[in-house]
Design an enzyme around this catalytic site. Structure first.
Site, PDB file in Angstrom:
ATOM      1  N   HIS A 156       0.819  -1.218   0.000  1.00 38.98           N
ATOM      2  CA  HIS A 156       0.000   0.000   0.000  1.00 38.98           C
ATOM      3  C   HIS A 156       0.851   1.267   0.000  1.00 38.98           C
ATOM      4  CE1 HIS A 156      -4.045  -1.790   0.683  1.00 38.98           C
ATOM      5  NE2 HIS A 156      -3.286  -2.820   1.034  1.00 38.98           N
ATOM      6  N   ASP A 364       3.574   9.413  -0.776  1.00 38.35           N
ATOM      7  CA  ASP A 364       2.365   8.670  -0.414  1.00 38.35           C
ATOM      8  C   ASP A 364       2.162   7.548  -1.417  1.00 38.35           C
ATOM      9  OD1 ASP A 364       0.019   8.156   1.014  1.00 38.35           O
ATOM     10  OD2 ASP A 364      -0.573  10.259   1.033  1.00 38.35           O
TER      11      ASP A 364
HETATM   12  P1  ADQ Z   1      -3.120   6.170   4.620  1.00 45.03           P
HETATM   13  O1  ADQ Z   1      -1.713   6.633   4.794  1.00 45.03           O
HETATM   14  O2  ADQ Z   1      -3.900   6.039   5.864  1.00 45.03           O
HETATM   15  O3  ADQ Z   1      -3.200   4.805   3.813  1.00 45.03           O
HETATM   16  P2  ADQ Z   1      -5.049   7.461   2.694  1.00 45.03           P
HETATM   17  O4  ADQ Z   1      -4.975   6.711   1.424  1.00 45.03           O
HETATM   18  O5  ADQ Z   1      -5.221   8.920   2.480  1.00 45.03           O
HETATM   19  O6  ADQ Z   1      -3.781   7.299   3.633  1.00 45.03           O
HETATM   20  O7  ADQ Z   1      -6.277   6.896   3.500  1.00 45.03           O
HETATM   21  C1  ADQ Z   1      -6.705   7.486   4.696  1.00 45.03           C
HETATM   22  C2  ADQ Z   1      -8.179   7.199   4.942  1.00 45.03           C
HETATM   23  O8  ADQ Z   1      -8.501   7.604   6.271  1.00 45.03           O
HETATM   24  C3  ADQ Z   1      -9.093   7.976   4.003  1.00 45.03           C
HETATM   25  O9  ADQ Z   1     -10.185   7.182   3.670  1.00 45.03           O
HETATM   26  C4  ADQ Z   1      -9.510   9.188   4.853  1.00 45.03           C
HETATM   27  O10 ADQ Z   1     -10.781   9.733   4.548  1.00 45.03           O
HETATM   28  C5  ADQ Z   1      -9.525   8.598   6.249  1.00 45.03           C
HETATM   29  N1  ADQ Z   1      -9.216   9.645   7.235  1.00 45.03           N
HETATM   30  C6  ADQ Z   1      -8.116  10.409   7.278  1.00 45.03           C
HETATM   31  N2  ADQ Z   1      -8.208  11.310   8.284  1.00 45.03           N
HETATM   32  C7  ADQ Z   1      -9.387  11.110   8.881  1.00 45.03           C
HETATM   33  C8  ADQ Z   1     -10.069  11.726   9.982  1.00 45.03           C
HETATM   34  N3  ADQ Z   1      -9.597  12.747  10.651  1.00 45.03           N
HETATM   35  N4  ADQ Z   1     -11.263  11.254  10.315  1.00 45.03           N
HETATM   36  C9  ADQ Z   1     -11.795  10.218   9.631  1.00 45.03           C
HETATM   37  N5  ADQ Z   1     -11.215   9.611   8.594  1.00 45.03           N
HETATM   38  C10 ADQ Z   1     -10.020  10.045   8.221  1.00 45.03           C
HETATM   39  C11 ADQ Z   1      -2.254   3.894   3.218  1.00 45.03           C
HETATM   40  C12 ADQ Z   1      -1.205   4.522   2.298  1.00 45.03           C
HETATM   41  C13 ADQ Z   1      -1.875   5.339   1.216  1.00 45.03           C
HETATM   42  C14 ADQ Z   1      -2.863   4.444   0.441  1.00 45.03           C
HETATM   43  C15 ADQ Z   1      -3.788   3.708   1.396  1.00 45.03           C
HETATM   44  C16 ADQ Z   1      -4.640   2.672   0.674  1.00 45.03           C
HETATM   45  O11 ADQ Z   1      -0.295   5.327   3.047  1.00 45.03           O
HETATM   46  O12 ADQ Z   1      -0.926   5.892   0.324  1.00 45.03           O
HETATM   47  O13 ADQ Z   1      -3.627   5.259  -0.436  1.00 45.03           O
HETATM   48  O14 ADQ Z   1      -3.063   3.009   2.396  1.00 45.03           O
HETATM   49  O15 ADQ Z   1      -3.843   1.791  -0.071  1.00 45.03           O
END
Ligand code: ADQ
Length: 466
Positions: A156, A364
């Site tokens: 991921h 990311d």
């Molecule tokens: P993350 O680093 O966690 O995931 P991301 O892909 O942006 O990053 O996913 C975060 C999720 O958490 C999103 O659905 C977002 O809406 C939710 N979220 C973030 N802050 C929040 C808050 N304050 N309250 C509620 N929900 C919140 C890892 C990798 C990424 C990759 C994903 C999936 O680091 O690059 O895209 O896995 O593979």
């Protein structure tokens, strides 16, 4: 019949509404095909190392198999090797890598414990799908126990360039374990290229144009499968009463003001301090934004047991305080910083009324927030996505305004461009982005990975008893 065995660090719970797209997709796949989800139960128990209890319960067509860890395993495997070595290194932050002699020993032993439990659950026709950097060596451990099943791995987070990968403590051992999979899925084509270059430069093996790489006597297929979000589920949140209430209340409060929104875990890879500097530069250079544009930054705590995360929290609080001190007026606060989890229904509402989605990670794997922001924009008056070129999402989402977040000046200029973009251009960009987000949703991602895993030629297995 073949079942699906999903393995991730943290066990999902299909009996509760899934919070993230990944859980939704994996629940969906498991419910359709039938299978088992294996992961850490979330419990810390007082057992001896490697003796983590397994508890299995059935939810619909899915068996949930939770494994307990003890405190030393949690500290050294999860907070240690996974989050103090692999996470920073794979995100190009070798300066934040911190190692202890126990880290990799526990990383290996927890993977071995997972393998022993899985070996008892699995049947010969089952297909195994392993997720993320916590579990890289799992296939090797499973092969050592004699498993011949198809095993796929999805990373991921980004795969680092070969120079950085070469600096990872015990890195060659780690990379070698990847070759025990049949299929490795990466987020982007750039990650696939980095993996192939690592094999060519560091493992000294010839790499052809196709998607197979042979090293250590084993051949693995490596392809990109950009992860998507659950578009229908996220959009449907906007129809809920709570979302409508939030939208009405915020519109009343905003009175013509513009919201720039950022949402992420408080992680150093997400570029939050740089974002504060960019916003500060915007206000200094384009004073028409004073009293008008507000940065809403939602950043809940994460991995607080790792020192680097306490540092970033302090830095961000200092910077947001400084911007507010410099520009706030009696009736306007430039930065609204929320350091906690926000319900997804509220997130959808906030995104939908924000003029700019500001997504500027320094590195990311993909970044699902970029996709979530686009998915809920009103087509008649859409906002603009400002996206870091260092997010995996930038490979597909080329109609966003792509920025280099290290370049504060240029990114502030781009932010101003986003805030003043004419409707027609906003609509054109939105149409293109929205089509991509819909076409590459999480269900498509899940299906395409599993189809590929079913179609690759399984490895022959010399050297399986590594
Ligand atoms: P993350 O680093 O966690 O995931 P991301 O892909 O942006 O990053 O996913 C975060 C999720 O958490 C999103 O659905 C977002 O809406 C939710 N979220 C973030 N802050 C929040 C808050 N304050 N309250 C509620 N929900 C919140 C890892 C990798 C990424 C990759 C994903 C999936 O680091 O690059 O895209 O896995 O593979």
């Amino acid at each position: 019949m073949s079942r699906l065995i999903v393995v991730s660090n943290r066990l999902g719970d299909p009996s509760k509404p899934a919070k993230g797209g990944l859980a939704v997709a994996l629940n969906g796949a498991l419910n359709t095909i039938g299978g088992v989800w294996v992961g850490w139960s979330g419990n810390i128990s007082e057992t001896a190392d490697g003796d983590g209890k397994l508890s299995v319960r059935q939810v619909g067509k899915v068996e949930l198999a939770g494994i307990d860890l003890n405190q030393a395993e949690y500290d050294n495997y999860y907070l240690g090797y996974a989050n103090s070595v692999l996470w920073p290194a794979f995100h190009h932050r070798l300066d934040l890598v911190s190692t202890e002699p126990e880290f990799d020993k526990f990383y290996r032993s927890v993977n071995r414990t997972f393998a022993h439990h899985i070996a008892r659950l699995v049947e010969p026709e089952d297909v195994i799908w392993v997720h993320d950097y916590h579990l890289v060596p799992l296939a090797m451990e499973l092969r050592a126990l004699g498993l011949k099943n198809r095993i796929g791995f999805f990373l991921h987070i980004p795969f680092p360039p070969s120079q950085i990968a070469a600096a990872i403590p015990d890195g060659v051992w780690l990379m070698r374990t990847l070759f025990y999979y049949d299929l490795i899925g990466f987020q982007t084509q750039a990650d696939v290229t980095n993996f192939k270059l690592y094999a060519e430069r560091r493992l000294d093996v010839p790499v052809e144009d196709g998607d197979q790489v042979t090293a250590f006597g084993r051949t693995v297929t490596a392809r990109s499968f950009p992860i998507g979000m659950d578009v229908d589920q996220f959009r449907a949140l906007l129809d809920e009463e709570e979302a409508q209430e939030v939208i009405t209340r915020l519109r009343e409060k905003a009175r013509g003001r513009k919201w720039i929104t950022g949402v992420e875990r408080l992680d150093y890879s997400k570029g939050l301090p740089d974002r504060m500097r960019i916003f500060q530069r915007l206000l200094r250079k384009y004073p028409d934004n004073i009293g008008v544009s507000t940065l809403v930054q939602i950043a809940p705590p994460t991995r607080e047991g790792v020192d680097a995360y306490a540092d970033i929290r302090q830095e961000l609080e200092q910077l947001s305080g400084a911007v507010n001190g410099e520009f706030a007026t009696i009736d306007w606060t430039p930065v609204r910083y929320i350091h906690r989890q926000v319900a997804r229904v509220r997130l959808a509402a906030i995104f939908s009324i924000s003029k700019v989605g500001l997504v500027t990670p320094l590195r990311d794997g993909m970044n699902l927030v970029a996709k979530e922001y686009v998915s809920v924009q009103p087509p008649d008056d859409p906002g603009v996505l400002v996206l870091s070129q260092f997010a995996g999402a930038a490979e597909e989402m080329t109609e966003a305004l792509l920025v280099n977040p290290y370049d504060v000046e240029a990114t502030a200029d781009t932010l101003q461009r986003a805030l003043t973009m004419p409707l027609e251009e906003r609509q054109e960009r939105f149409q293109a982005l929205s089509g991509k987000v819909e076409d590459g949703d999480v269900v498509t991602w899940c299906r395409s990975f599993l189809e590929a895993l079913h179609s690759v030629k399984p490895q022959s297995s010399p050297g399986d008893n590594a």
